[in-house]
Scaffold this active site. Structure first.
Site, mmCIF file in Angstrom:
data_model
loop_
_atom_site.group_PDB
_atom_site.id
_atom_site.type_symbol
_atom_site.label_atom_id
_atom_site.label_comp_id
_atom_site.label_asym_id
_atom_site.label_seq_id
_atom_site.Cartn_x
_atom_site.Cartn_y
_atom_site.Cartn_z
ATOM 1 N N HIS A 48 0.485 -1.205 0.026
ATOM 2 C CA HIS A 48 0.150 0.226 -0.629
ATOM 3 C C HIS A 48 0.794 1.114 -0.437
ATOM 4 C CE1 HIS A 48 -3.465 -2.144 0.592
ATOM 5 N NE2 HIS A 48 -3.215 -2.808 1.649
ATOM 6 N N TYR A 337 1.160 -4.828 10.580
ATOM 7 C CA TYR A 337 1.136 -3.714 10.615
ATOM 8 C C TYR A 337 1.869 -2.605 11.398
ATOM 9 C CZ TYR A 337 -2.534 -4.523 7.604
ATOM 10 O OH TYR A 337 -3.262 -4.692 5.662
#
Length: 466
Positions: A48, A337
């Site tokens: 991303h 994450y």
């Protein structure tokens, strides 16, 4: 006066090296300017990397207090400020926003209980259910380490060796996998979460954001992008907000009682499957959704680097009233994450302490043997192996497309698959044909005839030029 990066005292202009004959420890201002320049950029996200963002607010529109104890969602009309970041997935910054891959829509909600992150994708399911496969899956869609070019051989080899990904591949190669605009992108949590009540009881939920504008494709027209403007979606988002045309999304939730979870005909902890809203597959119980809020983006950022690039999202950023489910991919993301953000942003990354909800352990113990055995499936040896549902969900998606959308919609999906597979080696092609045959003999035949027919046509063209 020029700014002093140490913020201690002003500097008169930017005189070269402060008049010293050489740059040394005494020339504090020059050293500060250079050191600040050296640190202007940070490592890009491992996935991303390419993105755009804006500010907005979330408003509760429906009462869901019967299933929810999250303070932010209690009280019709309650508003919460937020920031949202849109992104592509596999490729680097500077690539095109129109690349055919997953798109992300991550939202950070600034609640009275802390930050709550919705880390959503534009598809309601995923390629894999075993987190150990994630690096290989991402690498297969990135540039080849030798040529630095995209290599379809790597992608299709991964697909043919991991059949649980076929469902996702068909969706990705359809018009749903093409970029429209950020404003028309719907997004999904994908995973099951737990909404927990004060007594420890809970419901499994899947929540998602439906664009109030999209999708905006019609007969393929919405899938045509201008390759000369790779940032077309970011421009569209920025200009729309500037002129007061604020994009919005309706928040919806699907709810499952944990007592019913083992008997649905599929495992809701398997993120390669979607929660049936009534379209497909047959034989799997419909799980209706109910609306609960509205997300609106109404303000552009002033400094992209500090306000968007340095955002740090994680599905582990939760608030009281919600817990992660046992989904193995979700459990892996809870670690991956924050770890990726620590690498990217360094030790200065603010540590968010996520408040814990009341424990669900006692309630889960009361659900009995069927529930315990169902949860245990995610840690079994066969969890990662292909099974019939992997082909069933993909098969029914392929077969319903002419009715659900149009025959042309299905045809375009097949054409894109043919175009990609045509760029692979013959041994990979043969594996693709065999893999698709497990889904649909018609699909396998169409792909094989398309690929081999294109090959014959190219050979004839070469011979004609000789």
């Amino acid at each position: 006066m020029a700014p002093n990066y140490a913020k201690k005292c002003p500097v008169m202009g930017k005189a070269p090296s402060s008049g010293h004959s050489s740059i040394g420890p005494q020339d504090v201002h020059t050293l500060e300017v250079l050191s600040n320049f050296n640190r202007e950029k940070i490592p890009e996200r491992v996935v991303h990397a390419l993105g755009a963002g804006a500010y907005g607010e979330f408003e509760v529109t429906h009462d869901i207090s019967d299933i929810c104890n999250i303070d932010m969602l209690l009280g019709v009309g309650k508003k919460t400020s937020l920031v949202t970041r849109f992104s592509t997935t596999g490729l680097e910054r500077g690539s095109s926003e129109g690349v055919q891959d997953l798109k992300g829509m991550a939202t950070k909600l600034f609640t009275s209980d802390g930050e709550w992150d919705w880390v959503f994708l534009n598809f309601p399911f995923f390629f894999i259910r075993d987190p150990v496969k994630f690096p290989d899956m991402i690498h297969s869609q990135r540039r080849d380490p030798q040529t630095n070019r995209l290599n379809p051989n790597n992608f299709w080899e991964f697909v043919t060796e991991n059949h649980e990904s076929i469902h996702m591949v068909l969706l990705q190669y359809s018009d749903f996998g093409r970029m429209f605009t950020w404003r028309t992108l719907s997004s999904y949590s994908g995973h099951a979460f737990k909404w927990v009540m004060p007594d420890g009881s809970f419901k499994y939920v899947h929540f998602f954001l439906s664009s109030d504008r999209g999708p905006n494709f019609k007969d393929g027209a919405g899938t045509i992008m201008d390759s000369s403007e790779p940032d077309f979606a970011s421009r569209d988002l920025f200009e729309a907000i500037e002129r007061g045309d604020h994009p919005s999304w309706t928040a919806n939730v699907q709810v499952i009682d944990p007592k019913d979870a083992p008997h649905l005909g599929f495992n809701i902890l398997d993120v390669t499957k979607h929660w049936n809203l009534g379209t497909y597959p047959q034989g799997v119980e419909k799980i209706p959704s109910r609306p609960f809020g509205k997300l609106t983006l109404n303000r552009n950022v002033k400094d992209y680097f500090s306000e968007v690039e340095q955002l740090a999202f994680s599905p582990s950023h939760l608030v009281p009233g919600i817990e992660a489910s046992e989904d193995p991919i979700l459990q892996a993301r809870l670690f991956a994450y924050p770890d990726a953000q620590r690498y990217r942003l360094g030790r200065t990354l603010s540590k968010q302490a996520s408040p814990r909800t009341s424990s669900t352990a006692e309630y889960q113990a009361s659900l009995g043997k069927d529930f315990a055995e169902w949860v245990a499936q995610v840690s079994s040896d066969v969890w990662s192996q292909p099974h019939e549902d992997d082909y069933k969900f993909a098969r029914e998606y392929y077969e319903i497309l002419p009715e659900f959308r149009s025959q042309e919609f299905q045809d375009r999906m097949v054409e894109r698959i043919v175009e990609s597979v045509s760029q692979t080696r013959q041994d990979i092609r043969n594996k693709v044909y065999r893999t698709f045959a497990l889904v649909s003999s018609e699909l396998a035949t169409r792909v094989q005839e398309g690929v081999e027919g294109a090959e014959i046509g190219q050979e004839k063209n070469v011979q004609a030029r000789l």
